[in-house]
Design a protein around this motif. Structure first.
Motif, PDB file in Angstrom:
ATOM      1  N   GLN A   1      84.310 -52.646  15.284  1.00 34.80           N
ATOM      2  CA  GLN A   1      84.053 -53.732  16.222  1.00 34.80           C
ATOM      3  C   GLN A   1      82.694 -54.373  15.976  1.00 34.80           C
ATOM      4  O   GLN A   1      82.559 -55.600  15.994  1.00 34.80           O
ATOM      5  CB  GLN A   1      84.170 -53.220  17.659  1.00 34.80           C
ATOM      6  CG  GLN A   1      85.606 -52.886  18.057  1.00 34.80           C
ATOM      7  CD  GLN A   1      85.697 -52.156  19.375  1.00 34.80           C
ATOM      8  OE1 GLN A   1      84.873 -51.296  19.684  1.00 34.80           O
ATOM      9  NE2 GLN A   1      86.715 -52.486  20.166  1.00 34.80           N
ATOM     10  N   TYR A   2      81.684 -53.543  15.732  1.00 33.63           N
ATOM     11  CA  TYR A   2      80.361 -54.094  15.435  1.00 33.63           C
ATOM     12  C   TYR A   2      80.396 -54.917  14.151  1.00 33.63           C
ATOM     13  O   TYR A   2      79.778 -55.991  14.065  1.00 33.63           O
ATOM     14  CB  TYR A   2      79.320 -52.981  15.305  1.00 33.63           C
ATOM     15  CG  TYR A   2      78.618 -52.655  16.605  1.00 33.63           C
ATOM     16  CD1 TYR A   2      77.848 -53.617  17.263  1.00 33.63           C
ATOM     17  CD2 TYR A   2      78.714 -51.393  17.169  1.00 33.63           C
ATOM     18  CE1 TYR A   2      77.204 -53.324  18.458  1.00 33.63           C
ATOM     19  CE2 TYR A   2      78.070 -51.093  18.371  1.00 33.63           C
ATOM     20  CZ  TYR A   2      77.315 -52.065  19.006  1.00 33.63           C
ATOM     21  OH  TYR A   2      76.685 -51.792  20.180  1.00 33.63           O
ATOM     22  N   LYS A   3      81.114 -54.433  13.161  1.00 36.23           N
ATOM     23  CA  LYS A   3      81.210 -55.156  11.892  1.00 36.23           C
ATOM     24  C   LYS A   3      81.843 -56.523  12.096  1.00 36.23           C
ATOM     25  O   LYS A   3      81.419 -57.513  11.489  1.00 36.23           O
ATOM     26  CB  LYS A   3      82.014 -54.323  10.880  1.00 36.23           C
ATOM     27  CG  LYS A   3      82.028 -54.895   9.486  1.00 36.23           C
ATOM     28  CD  LYS A   3      82.525 -53.868   8.473  1.00 36.23           C
ATOM     29  CE  LYS A   3      83.947 -53.455   8.738  1.00 36.23           C
ATOM     30  NZ  LYS A   3      84.490 -52.597   7.655  1.00 36.23           N
ATOM     31  N   PHE A   4      82.849 -56.583  12.972  1.00 32.15           N
ATOM     32  CA  PHE A   4      83.485 -57.867  13.264  1.00 32.15           C
ATOM     33  C   PHE A   4      82.535 -58.782  14.036  1.00 32.15           C
ATOM     34  O   PHE A   4      82.481 -59.992  13.792  1.00 32.15           O
ATOM     35  CB  PHE A   4      84.772 -57.654  14.053  1.00 32.15           C
ATOM     36  CG  PHE A   4      85.512 -58.921  14.368  1.00 32.15           C
ATOM     37  CD1 PHE A   4      86.247 -59.571  13.391  1.00 32.15           C
ATOM     38  CD2 PHE A   4      85.442 -59.478  15.629  1.00 32.15           C
ATOM     39  CE1 PHE A   4      86.904 -60.762  13.670  1.00 32.15           C
ATOM     40  CE2 PHE A   4      86.106 -60.655  15.920  1.00 32.15           C
ATOM     41  CZ  PHE A   4      86.836 -61.306  14.938  1.00 32.15           C
ATOM     42  N   LEU A   5      81.766 -58.213  14.961  1.00 28.91           N
ATOM     43  CA  LEU A   5      80.843 -59.008  15.771  1.00 28.91           C
ATOM     44  C   LEU A   5      79.716 -59.620  14.937  1.00 28.91           C
ATOM     45  O   LEU A   5      79.090 -60.590  15.370  1.00 28.91           O
ATOM     46  CB  LEU A   5      80.253 -58.153  16.887  1.00 28.91           C
ATOM     47  CG  LEU A   5      81.203 -57.821  18.048  1.00 28.91           C
ATOM     48  CD1 LEU A   5      80.634 -56.706  18.904  1.00 28.91           C
ATOM     49  CD2 LEU A   5      81.478 -59.063  18.894  1.00 28.91           C
ATOM     50  N   LEU A   6      79.459 -59.057  13.756  1.00 29.63           N
ATOM     51  CA  LEU A   6      78.439 -59.633  12.881  1.00 29.63           C
ATOM     52  C   LEU A   6      78.811 -61.053  12.465  1.00 29.63           C
ATOM     53  O   LEU A   6      77.941 -61.848  12.098  1.00 29.63           O
ATOM     54  CB  LEU A   6      78.252 -58.758  11.632  1.00 29.63           C
ATOM     55  CG  LEU A   6      77.684 -57.357  11.850  1.00 29.63           C
ATOM     56  CD1 LEU A   6      77.571 -56.615  10.535  1.00 29.63           C
ATOM     57  CD2 LEU A   6      76.333 -57.407  12.554  1.00 29.63           C
ATOM     58  N   ARG A   7      80.110 -61.387  12.547  1.00 28.13           N
ATOM     59  CA  ARG A   7      80.548 -62.740  12.175  1.00 28.13           C
ATOM     60  C   ARG A   7      80.260 -63.751  13.288  1.00 28.13           C
ATOM     61  O   ARG A   7      80.304 -64.957  13.057  1.00 28.13           O
ATOM     62  CB  ARG A   7      82.048 -62.746  11.882  1.00 28.13           C
ATOM     63  CG  ARG A   7      82.499 -61.713  10.861  1.00 28.13           C
ATOM     64  CD  ARG A   7      84.008 -61.813  10.674  1.00 28.13           C
ATOM     65  NE  ARG A   7      84.568 -60.645  10.009  1.00 28.13           N
ATOM     66  CZ  ARG A   7      85.869 -60.473   9.794  1.00 28.13           C
ATOM     67  NH1 ARG A   7      86.727 -61.391  10.202  1.00 28.13           N
ATOM     68  NH2 ARG A   7      86.304 -59.379   9.185  1.00 28.13           N
ATOM     69  N   VAL A   8      80.022 -63.262  14.503  1.00 24.49           N
ATOM     70  CA  VAL A   8      79.755 -64.154  15.637  1.00 24.49           C
ATOM     71  C   VAL A   8      78.264 -64.458  15.647  1.00 24.49           C
ATOM     72  O   VAL A   8      77.454 -63.644  16.076  1.00 24.49           O
ATOM     73  CB  VAL A   8      80.194 -63.503  16.972  1.00 24.49           C
ATOM     74  CG1 VAL A   8      79.942 -64.456  18.135  1.00 24.49           C
ATOM     75  CG2 VAL A   8      81.658 -63.098  16.906  1.00 24.49           C
ATOM     76  N   GLU A   9      77.902 -65.630  15.176  1.00 24.35           N
ATOM     77  CA  GLU A   9      76.491 -65.951  14.980  1.00 24.35           C
ATOM     78  C   GLU A   9      75.776 -66.318  16.273  1.00 24.35           C
ATOM     79  O   GLU A   9      74.580 -66.070  16.422  1.00 24.35           O
ATOM     80  CB  GLU A   9      76.363 -67.087  13.957  1.00 24.35           C
ATOM     81  CG  GLU A   9      76.863 -66.695  12.560  1.00 24.35           C
ATOM     82  CD  GLU A   9      76.673 -67.808  11.561  1.00 24.35           C
ATOM     83  OE1 GLU A   9      76.149 -68.882  11.952  1.00 24.35           O
ATOM     84  OE2 GLU A   9      77.051 -67.618  10.390  1.00 24.35           O
ATOM     85  N   ASN A  10      76.487 -66.935  17.213  1.00 17.62           N
ATOM     86  CA  ASN A  10      75.863 -67.350  18.464  1.00 17.62           C
ATOM     87  C   ASN A  10      75.596 -66.129  19.346  1.00 17.62           C
ATOM     88  O   ASN A  10      76.510 -65.358  19.654  1.00 17.62           O
ATOM     89  CB  ASN A  10      76.771 -68.342  19.190  1.00 17.62           C
ATOM     90  CG  ASN A  10      76.171 -68.827  20.496  1.00 17.62           C
ATOM     91  OD1 ASN A  10      76.224 -68.141  21.501  1.00 17.62           O
ATOM     92  ND2 ASN A  10      75.597 -70.024  20.469  1.00 17.62           N
TER      93      ASN A  10
END
Length: 337
Positions: free
Chosen positions: A103-112
């Motif tokens: 989940q953290y790895k995916f959240l790295l794509r959310v820049e805002n």
């Protein structure tokens, strides 16, 4: 000798719970390990900041040293993710043990940052799986809630800092129902869409929003000798009210709104208790005209909501257009201040 089967069931539950806790503990340690590696890489980079290519050299060197012994989890790409992980989440105590490394790895794509905080809060509060988190990001959940709310309210509700006082704070428009597996170009009846929703009820509850539980389908109501059937009835524990849903597989009309209003009035006067809040009605339709909704209903009413449904998740361009629109709205509001 007879042994109560509930006894065995309790033991199985203990085993399942312990396994789940063990898996979570291992994943939490793995996440902390990656954070610590990212921190050391960042610190080493700062020491060699006079060399422009030092960061690239460093990740390649670390990967070359670690991957042969520890496997593909320490490839150059993964090493770069560890560094990015630390830089995006620099405070170890602020990491959430409920979130997995996936989940953290995916959240790295959310820049805002505000979007990221929103999805973290929602994941923790609702115990989303990695797939559920990914779907909510791809379905533009944050932007959809911003359509009728401001950023502060959206984040406050997500963090449990305030309870929603308006249905629009948790109900989305449009709703994405790609999980139903219905083809956009195919013709189908309202009962087909209703049955598909019941078949995929868990996913539909997730799309509806926080606090919803299923009550009934095709709920029969009697009004002075006439029978009517409400498509779907839910209850929302956050809003503390019934939520009735009428499904329309074509463009909504003012007659549809009037019918839904009758169902809402019935639940308000017959079903709800004095301690509960007024019933919410959702007209879930294939197409809608907001102006028709505006002129059919009284001004400032909050009980009837028309929400368009889509059978496919938005494309990347649609997401970019939505973000641009919200940024434009924000800039307009700032100019008015």
């Amino acid at each position: 000798m007879l042994i109560n089967q509930s006894f065995i069931s309790e033991i199985k539950a203990i085993i399942a719970s312990s396994k789940d806790k063990a898996i979570r503990a291992v994943d939490n340690q793995r996440t902390l390990m990656y954070w610590q590696i990212g921190k050391r890489i960042f610190e080493e980079e700062q020491n060699g900041k006079d060399r422009a290519d030092y960061g690239k050299y460093l990740t390649e060197y670390i990967s070359k040293e670690l991957e042969p012994q520890f496997g593909s989890g320490f490839s150059k790409r993964q090493i770069e993710l560890f560094r990015q992980f630390y830089r995006m989440f620099p405070i170890a105590n602020a990491l959430h043990s409920q979130l997995s490394w996936t989940q953290y790895k995916f959240l790295l794509r959310v820049e805002n940052q505000e979007q990221r905080e929103f999805y973290i809060a929602e994941t923790v509060k609702n115990n989303w799986s990695s797939r559920q988190l990914e779907r909510q990001v791809y379905s533009n959940l944050y932007e959809r809630l911003l359509v009728s709310n401001n950023k502060e309210d959206v984040l406050a509700v997500a963090r449990n800092e305030k309870q929603p006082s308006d249905a629009k704070e948790i109900i989305k428009d449009p709703m994405y129902l790609e999980f139903l597996g219905l083809k956009r170009e195919a013709s189908y009846y309202e009962k087909d869409l209703e049955q598909a929703i019941i078949t995929h009820l868990q996913e539909f509850l997730l799309e509806l929003g926080n606090g919803f539980s299923f009550v009934a389908r095709q709920k029969r109501i009697h009004i002075d000798g006439d029978e009517f059937f409400v498509d779907l009835v839910f209850y929302n524990r956050l809003l503390q009210c019934f939520v009735v849903i009428e499904i329309k597989t074509d463009k909504m009309t003012h007659q549809d709104i009037g019918q839904l209003q009758m169902y809402v009035n019935y639940y308000d006067r017959i079903e709800k208790t004095p301690a509960e809040n007024p019933t919410i009605g959702i007209l879930l339709c294939a197409d809608k005209n907001d102006t028709v909704v505006k002129f059919t209903l009284p001004e400032n009413q909050k009980q009837i909501i028309a929400s368009k449904y889509e059978l496919y998740l938005p494309t990347e361009q649609q997401l970019l257009d939505e973000v641009s629109k919200e940024l434009g709205n924000f800039e307009d509001n700032e100019e008015e201040k």
